[in-house]
Design an enzyme around this catalytic site. Structure first.
Site, PDB file in Angstrom:
ATOM      1  N   ASN A 151       0.886  -1.068  -0.117  1.00 31.51           N
ATOM      2  CA  ASN A 151      -0.222   0.060   0.172  1.00 31.51           C
ATOM      3  C   ASN A 151       0.814   1.373   0.067  1.00 31.51           C
ATOM      4  OD1 ASN A 151       0.877  -0.566   2.605  1.00 31.51           O
ATOM      5  ND2 ASN A 151      -0.816   0.692   3.390  1.00 31.51           N
ATOM      6  N   GLY A 205       9.403 -11.529  -5.192  1.00 31.04           N
ATOM      7  CA  GLY A 205       8.562 -12.650  -5.335  1.00 31.04           C
ATOM      8  C   GLY A 205       7.569 -12.871  -4.599  1.00 31.04           C
ATOM      9  N   GLY A 207       5.154 -14.029  -1.278  1.00 28.67           N
ATOM     10  CA  GLY A 207       5.251 -14.190   0.148  1.00 28.67           C
ATOM     11  C   GLY A 207       5.258 -15.492   0.470  1.00 28.67           C
ATOM     12  N   GLU A 249       3.840  -5.277  12.240  1.00 23.17           N
ATOM     13  CA  GLU A 249       2.997  -4.046  12.199  1.00 23.17           C
ATOM     14  C   GLU A 249       1.678  -4.340  11.163  1.00 23.17           C
ATOM     15  OE1 GLU A 249       2.953  -1.378  13.630  1.00 23.17           O
ATOM     16  OE2 GLU A 249       5.143  -0.973  14.060  1.00 23.17           O
ATOM     17  N   CYS A 283      -3.197   1.460   6.365  1.00 24.62           N
ATOM     18  CA  CYS A 283      -3.573   0.899   7.751  1.00 24.62           C
ATOM     19  C   CYS A 283      -4.146   1.495   8.500  1.00 24.62           C
ATOM     20  CB  CYS A 283      -2.295   0.157   8.026  1.00 24.62           C
ATOM     21  SG  CYS A 283      -0.924   1.007   8.434  1.00 24.62           S
ATOM     22  N   GLU A 464       7.561   0.964  16.253  1.00 22.55           N
ATOM     23  CA  GLU A 464       8.722   1.421  15.431  1.00 22.55           C
ATOM     24  C   GLU A 464       8.721   2.961  15.784  1.00 22.55           C
ATOM     25  OE1 GLU A 464       6.949  -0.489  11.561  1.00 22.55           O
ATOM     26  OE2 GLU A 464       9.279  -1.146  11.283  1.00 22.55           O
TER      27      GLU A 464
HETATM   28  P1  NDP Z   1       0.113  -9.446   3.150  1.00 29.14           P
HETATM   29  O1  NDP Z   1      -0.014  -9.813   4.726  1.00 29.14           O
HETATM   30  O2  NDP Z   1      -0.792  -9.897   2.216  1.00 29.14           O
HETATM   31  O3  NDP Z   1       1.685  -9.179   2.752  1.00 29.14           O
HETATM   32  C1  NDP Z   1       2.446  -8.410   3.376  1.00 29.14           C
HETATM   33  C2  NDP Z   1       3.861  -8.865   2.747  1.00 29.14           C
HETATM   34  O4  NDP Z   1       4.133 -10.240   3.395  1.00 29.14           O
HETATM   35  C3  NDP Z   1       4.011  -9.028   1.436  1.00 29.14           C
HETATM   36  O5  NDP Z   1       5.361  -8.849   0.902  1.00 29.14           O
HETATM   37  C4  NDP Z   1       3.696 -10.822   1.258  1.00 29.14           C
HETATM   38  O6  NDP Z   1       3.873 -11.023  -0.130  1.00 29.14           O
HETATM   39  C5  NDP Z   1       4.330 -11.157   2.473  1.00 29.14           C
HETATM   40  N1  NDP Z   1       4.131 -12.318   2.457  1.00 29.14           N
HETATM   41  C6  NDP Z   1       2.806 -13.382   2.400  1.00 29.14           C
HETATM   42  N2  NDP Z   1       2.813 -14.530   2.814  1.00 29.14           N
HETATM   43  C7  NDP Z   1       4.074 -14.709   3.589  1.00 29.14           C
HETATM   44  C8  NDP Z   1       4.623 -15.688   4.233  1.00 29.14           C
HETATM   45  N3  NDP Z   1       4.108 -16.914   4.349  1.00 29.14           N
HETATM   46  N4  NDP Z   1       5.896 -15.413   4.777  1.00 29.14           N
HETATM   47  C9  NDP Z   1       6.487 -14.263   4.615  1.00 29.14           C
HETATM   48  N5  NDP Z   1       5.970 -13.271   3.904  1.00 29.14           N
HETATM   49  C10 NDP Z   1       4.862 -13.412   3.502  1.00 29.14           C
HETATM   50  O7  NDP Z   1      -0.461  -7.929   3.351  1.00 29.14           O
HETATM   51  P2  NDP Z   1      -0.708  -6.927   2.302  1.00 29.14           P
HETATM   52  O8  NDP Z   1       0.528  -6.849   1.123  1.00 29.14           O
HETATM   53  O9  NDP Z   1      -1.921  -7.380   1.556  1.00 29.14           O
HETATM   54  O10 NDP Z   1      -0.917  -5.517   2.783  1.00 29.14           O
HETATM   55  C11 NDP Z   1      -1.932  -5.297   3.443  1.00 29.14           C
HETATM   56  C12 NDP Z   1      -1.958  -5.259   4.905  1.00 29.14           C
HETATM   57  O11 NDP Z   1      -0.976  -4.645   5.553  1.00 29.14           O
HETATM   58  C13 NDP Z   1      -3.250  -4.757   5.639  1.00 29.14           C
HETATM   59  O12 NDP Z   1      -4.043  -5.449   6.535  1.00 29.14           O
HETATM   60  C14 NDP Z   1      -2.810  -3.420   6.280  1.00 29.14           C
HETATM   61  O13 NDP Z   1      -3.533  -3.199   7.465  1.00 29.14           O
HETATM   62  C15 NDP Z   1      -1.427  -3.885   6.755  1.00 29.14           C
HETATM   63  N6  NDP Z   1      -0.513  -2.940   7.035  1.00 29.14           N
HETATM   64  C16 NDP Z   1      -0.344  -2.471   8.239  1.00 29.14           C
HETATM   65  C17 NDP Z   1       0.624  -1.441   8.325  1.00 29.14           C
HETATM   66  C18 NDP Z   1       0.924  -1.071   9.895  1.00 29.14           C
HETATM   67  O14 NDP Z   1       1.948  -0.222  10.045  1.00 29.14           O
HETATM   68  N7  NDP Z   1       0.469  -1.444  10.724  1.00 29.14           N
HETATM   69  C19 NDP Z   1       0.921  -0.635   7.293  1.00 29.14           C
HETATM   70  C20 NDP Z   1       0.271  -0.924   6.219  1.00 29.14           C
HETATM   71  C21 NDP Z   1      -0.232  -1.983   5.917  1.00 29.14           C
HETATM   72  P3  NDP Z   1       3.041 -11.249  -1.261  1.00 29.14           P
HETATM   73  O15 NDP Z   1       2.569  -9.695  -1.816  1.00 29.14           O
HETATM   74  O16 NDP Z   1       3.883 -11.915  -2.432  1.00 29.14           O
HETATM   75  O17 NDP Z   1       2.059 -12.082  -0.802  1.00 29.14           O
END
Ligand code: NDP
Length: 483
Positions: A151, A205, A207, A249, A283, A464
């Site tokens: 995001n 790549g 997640g 986070e 978020c 953080e």
């Molecule tokens: P995801 O949890 O789907 O993915 C976050 C990251 O984790 C991506 O790089 C993803 O890769 C990777 N990932 C996915 N599966 C795994 C795994 N099994 N092991 C390690 N890494 C993995 O979140 P989104 O990218 O959809 O982001 C949106 C979410 O992030 C929302 O819930 C939002 O609230 C939260 N968020 C929280 C913030 C905070 O500061 N609290 C700030 C911004 C967002 P891939 O994309 O390839 O799946």
């Protein structure tokens, strides 16, 4: 259309991979970048490179580390426009937003932690009776694994990267495969700034493949993860094997609490921003607005009027206020919540209707939707309890202070909240009782990097910010010298 080829960045070199993932431009629905489909093999190489670089980088004087990080910030500033355009294209966010917030904040993250590391956060005590001096020193932890979401791609990546390398760690980062382009381009700047090879490595790549391999790698003692709560559970499980330091986070279901004495104009305009900025894909966005009953009808009328005025459109267009959502799949998920509202007989007052979005032909296949306001919805509905992460907000009435605190706190999340009243005692009382990591009183998203940021309950673990980030990316050792 020319497709941009992204490559992994390992040991200071760009390394191609055999298989790739298509990355779509959200505002056109067309493939615009090809992302490495990395797995264990690539992660192994990146971790080995970071591990080999750790000895030299952790012994590099902090003044030099700081100088190099500042150099990257300068280069990024020079290329601000180019990076803003790439971020907007990759994520669907307004170019204006990328130019004013995302990239400047990435530059600030780098400069802030390049400066922070120069200041001493150690402490000491003299034990006169024992004839001893105690003091603490902070060591970098080792290879840091950084996982960031789609995001706010560069903004959130640098929020991890800057403190990690400033503190003397080397890193392997895995950005979201949907938004990898600015991270890839940042690697060029690390080389241009003169960073030693291996200090910063990026593996792109999925997640479940690259991310999982990084999180579970035995030579990565620290994982900083920003993403969804469901993914975090998997990350937690994988990281537990080696007792890793873990920062999470996560998601939110953030509430705005509007009392009847709120300064209405400001409150409406800020609630519009907090609900719909970046298409609601922040978020910290508000997705539940509780309005005191006496003000509720008037608030709702003004809020819906203001929402209807928000123009959905081309992220490059200066008149657009709402850009494109990240992906078709996410768009369908968000629209699914609006369908759910209709099924539950809640009132969808404005928003996701198919009539004329007024887009140019080339944007017709993009992932756009109108900002949507829903009311007459029960607290127990999934609309009020789940993170939607799109331009959808529920507005409901409440009667008194205790009641609204209980209702706000009822969800499993606890990231942030806003409170709107001119009564300072009430602000104080309510802020203390809300179960969240940050309360904004009469404002939203006014952030100070010096202060801790993070969530409670299922919104995260750890904080953080200045002290918290440096603490997280270091191990503190107490040394007692008897004289
Ligand atoms: P995801 O949890 O789907 O993915 C976050 C990251 O984790 C991506 O790089 C993803 O890769 C990777 N990932 C996915 N599966 C795994 C795994 N099994 N092991 C390690 N890494 C993995 O979140 P989104 O990218 O959809 O982001 C949106 C979410 O992030 C929302 O819930 C939002 O609230 C939260 N968020 C929280 C913030 C905070 O500061 N609290 C700030 C911004 C967002 P891939 O994309 O390839 O799946």
């Amino acid at each position: 259309m020319i497709v941009l080829e992204v490559e992994n960045f390992i040991n200071g070199k760009f390394v191609p991979t055999e298989s790739h993932i298509d990355s779509y431009e959200p505002s056109t629905g067309e493939v615009w970048a090809s992302i490495p489909d990395s797995g264990e093999k690539e992660v192994e190489l990146a971790v080995a490179s970071a591990k080999a670089a750790f000895k030299g980088w952790s012994a590099t004087p902090r003044e030099e580390r700081s100088r190099l990080i500042n150099k990257v910030a300068d280069l990024l500033e020079k290329d601000l426009e180019k990076f803003a355009e790439m971020e907007s294209r990759d994520q669907g966010k307004l170019l204006r937003l990328a130019r004013l917030i995302d990239i400047p904040r990435a530059i600030y993250n780098l400069r802030f932690f390049a400066s922070a590391i120069l200041h001493d956060l150690n402490s000491s005590t003299v034990l006169e009776k024992a004839g001893a001096i105690n003091y603490t020193i902070k060591h970098p932890v080792g290879v840091a694994g950084l996982i960031s979401p789609w995001n706010l791609p560069l903004y959130l990546l640098t929020f991890k990267l800057a403190p990690a390398i400033a503190a003397g760690n080397t890193v392997v980062a895995k950005p979201s495969e949907m938004t990898s382009v600015t991270a890839y381009k940042l690697c060029e700047l690390f080389n241009e700034a003169g960073f030693p090879p291996g200090v910063v490595n990026m593996v792109f790549g999925f997640g479940h493949k690259a991310g999982e391999a990084l999180v579970s790698h035995a030579d990565v003692p620290l994982i900083s993860f920003t993403g969804g709560t469901v993914t975090a559970e998997k990350v937690r499980m994988s990281a537990s094997k080696h007792c890793k330091k873990l920062s999470l986070e996560l998601g939110g279901k953030n509430a705005a609490v509007v009392f009847k004495d709120a300064e209405l104009d400001k409150c409406i305009s800020q609630c519009i921003k907090s609900s719909f900025m970046n298409q609601g894909e922040i978020c910290l966005c508000t997705s539940r607005i509780f309005v005191q009953r006496q003000l509720f009808p008037h608030f709702l009328e003004l809020f819906v009027q203001a929402t209807r005025k928000l123009t959905v459109g081309n992220p490059y267009d200066d008149t657009a206020i709402i850009g494109a959502l990240i992906s078709k799949q996410h768009l369908n998920k968000v629209k699914g919540y609006v369908k759910m509202a209709e099924k539950e007989e809640a009132d969808v007052l404005c928003g996701d209707m198919s009539d004329g979005l007024n887009l140019t032909d080339e944007k017709k296949n993009g992932y756009f939707m109108r900002p949507t306001v829903i009311t007459n919805v029960r607290d127990e509905s999934r609309l009020m309890t789940e993170e939607i992460f799109g331009p959808v907000v529920c507005v409901v009435p409440f009667d008194d202070e205790d009641e609204v605190i209980e209702r706000v706190n009822k969800v499993k999340y606890g990231l942030c909240a806003t409170v709107w009243t001119q009564d300072v005692s009430r602000l104080h009382r309510v802020s203390h009782q809300l179960q969240v990591g940050t309360v904004w009183a009469n404002c939203w998203l006014v952030r100070d990097l010096n202060l801790p940021f993070g969530g409670v309950k299922e919104s995260g673990v750890g904080r953080e910010g200045l002290k918290d980030s440096i603490d997280f990316y270091t191990e503190e050792k107490t040394i007692c010298l008897q004289l």
